[in-house]
Design a protein around this motif. Structure first.
Motif, PDB file in Angstrom:
ATOM      1  N   THR A  54       0.885  -1.158   0.000  1.00 15.00           N
ATOM      2  CA  THR A  54       0.000   0.000   0.000  1.00 15.00           C
ATOM      3  C   THR A  54       0.921   1.205   0.000  1.00 15.00           C
ATOM      4  O   THR A  54       1.865   1.272   0.787  1.00 15.00           O
ATOM      5  N   THR A  55       0.671   2.154  -0.879  1.00 11.03           N
ATOM      6  CA  THR A  55       1.665   3.212  -1.061  1.00 11.03           C
ATOM      7  C   THR A  55       1.029   4.488  -1.579  1.00 11.03           C
ATOM      8  O   THR A  55      -0.035   4.470  -2.202  1.00 11.03           O
ATOM      9  N   LEU A  56       1.701   5.603  -1.308  1.00 13.80           N
ATOM     10  CA  LEU A  56       1.370   6.884  -1.910  1.00 13.80           C
ATOM     11  C   LEU A  56       2.406   7.311  -2.931  1.00 13.80           C
ATOM     12  O   LEU A  56       2.228   8.308  -3.620  1.00 13.80           O
ATOM     13  N   VAL A  57       3.516   6.592  -3.028  1.00 13.75           N
ATOM     14  CA  VAL A  57       4.591   7.018  -3.911  1.00 13.75           C
ATOM     15  C   VAL A  57       5.375   5.803  -4.382  1.00 13.75           C
ATOM     16  O   VAL A  57       5.589   4.853  -3.633  1.00 13.75           O
ATOM     17  N   ASP A  77      15.320   0.459 -11.821  1.00 14.99           N
ATOM     18  CA  ASP A  77      14.667  -0.427 -10.874  1.00 14.99           C
ATOM     19  C   ASP A  77      13.438   0.281 -10.308  1.00 14.99           C
ATOM     20  O   ASP A  77      13.118   1.417 -10.692  1.00 14.99           O
ATOM     21  N   VAL A  78      12.731  -0.375  -9.417  1.00 15.54           N
ATOM     22  CA  VAL A  78      11.515   0.187  -8.824  1.00 15.54           C
ATOM     23  C   VAL A  78      11.605   0.086  -7.309  1.00 15.54           C
ATOM     24  O   VAL A  78      11.863  -0.994  -6.768  1.00 15.54           O
ATOM     25  N   PHE A  79      11.413   1.214  -6.633  1.00 15.78           N
ATOM     26  CA  PHE A  79      11.363   1.240  -5.178  1.00 15.78           C
ATOM     27  C   PHE A  79      10.002   1.784  -4.770  1.00 15.78           C
ATOM     28  O   PHE A  79       9.602   2.866  -5.193  1.00 15.78           O
ATOM     29  N   VAL A  80       9.269   1.014  -3.963  1.00 20.09           N
ATOM     30  CA  VAL A  80       7.919   1.379  -3.546  1.00 20.09           C
ATOM     31  C   VAL A  80       7.883   1.453  -2.015  1.00 20.09           C
ATOM     32  O   VAL A  80       7.681   0.434  -1.343  1.00 20.09           O
TER      33      VAL A  80
END
Length: 338
Positions: free
Chosen positions: A39-42, A55-58
């Protein structure tokens, strides 16, 4: 494209989604499913391991831990748990910089409480430096101490050491039983010290508004080479703080990226001078606000830099040497010069 948490999303998280762009034609969403979701806002496209692939950082928000996906030719592998990046937090904004000088980016996120940071380590994992960085409010209060939203690293006095800025506001919980809602949370500013730590200077610079600010931007609005600050949020008029102090050297780098990525999003820029090396990454949205894509470097008493190297996300590199300071330079991707 990263799927963010929306109203009605599963409380235990949902799979993040990648949407591929093939010459303007968008694919169906492809899930990045680590078994728990986020669950994230960014979410942030960023080159975590320095291989010039995005890459992807959540960072997580009030749910499962953060997720980190390494990109190997378009195939993504989740490594947040094994690398120590899966923090449990309420992240609303994120910024990156090479805080320990090893050439890899470190990441700091706002939280309910002081910012949380992960720093690269020689073992290949991230460590959380905690309070040793000094990114805490000088005037601590009960409950969370602060509630942060957007976060920027920026060398505001151009002394060669990154400073930090946080916009602050109430915790968005409608229950009157949540006492955090009743505190006034001031915006915060920290000065960067030569030893890599930070000191809260909010009171000294009179930037600590208690209006509800969810966004912050650092940018040079008057073209004098020193970064100014904007704070903004719902209902309140945005506040602009013009930076009139400092006599240090500086360099601004603006990229002209390849076609389809005109701002060079994802490129990492290394600036090297005597006793100085700073790596920053050109990023897009990092929270509920967005700073310009041009990158600012404070250089203290240095009148020139030895080298400026751009590591583009397509694997190419541009290198320029012996650059005078106190100016903006534009670097164009090699494909644009053919």
């Amino acid at each position: 494209m990263i799927r963010c948490r929306t109203e009605g999303a599963a409380p235990n998280g949902d799979a993040d989604l990648i949407v591929w762009n093939d010459d303007g034609v968008w694919s169906d969403p492809v899930p990045l499913d680590n078994g728990t979701g986020t669950t994230t806002l960014v979410g942030l496209f960023t080159d975590v391991d320095g291989d010039q692939q995005q890459d992807v950082f959540v960072p997580g928000d009030l749910g499962p831990g953060s997720a980190m996906w390494l990109n190997d030719g378009g195939e993504f592998t989740e490594v947040g748990d094994e690398r120590g990046a899966n923090l449990l937090m309420a992240a609303m904004g994120v910024d990156s910089a090479d805080l320990n000088g090893d050439g890899l980016l470190d990441y700091c996120m706002t939280d309910v409480g002081p910012p949380r940071c992960i720093q690269s380590h020689t073992s290949g994992v991230y460590v959380e430096p905690g309070l040793s960085l000094g990114l805490t409010p000088a005037d601590w209060v009960e409950q969370a101490g602060t509630v942060g939203w957007s976060f920027d690293f920026a060398d505001l006095d151009a002394d060669g050491h990154l400073d930090a800025v946080q916009s602050s506001g109430p915790f968005p919980d409608e229950g009157v039983e949540n006492q955090i809602d009743f505190f006034d949370w001031p915006d915060l500013m920290w000065r960067g010290n030569p030893d890599g730590s930070f000191t809260d200077v909010t009171a000294d610079v009179a930037i600590g508004s208690v209006d509800n600010h969810v966004g912050s931007v650092t940018a040079d609005f008057d073209g004098d080479g020193f970064l100014d600050v904007v704070m903004a949020g719902p209902i309140h008029t945005p506040e602009l703080y013009m930076n009139t102090c400092g006599d240090g050297g500086w360099l601004m780098v603006e990229l002209v990226g390849p076609r389809g990525n005109s701002e060079g999003i994802g490129a990492q820029i290394d600036v090297v001078a005597t006793g100085y090396k700073q790596t920053r990454e050109v990023q897009s949205l990092r929270g509920l606000s967005q700073s310009p894509s041009r990158i600012h470097y404070g250089l203290g008493d240095r009148d020139s830099v030895d080298a400026v190297r751009v590591r583009w996300p397509d694997g190419t590199t541009s290198l320029f040497e012996d650059i005078p300071t106190r100016r903006m330079i534009t670097i164009t991707h090699p494909s644009r010069l053919e």
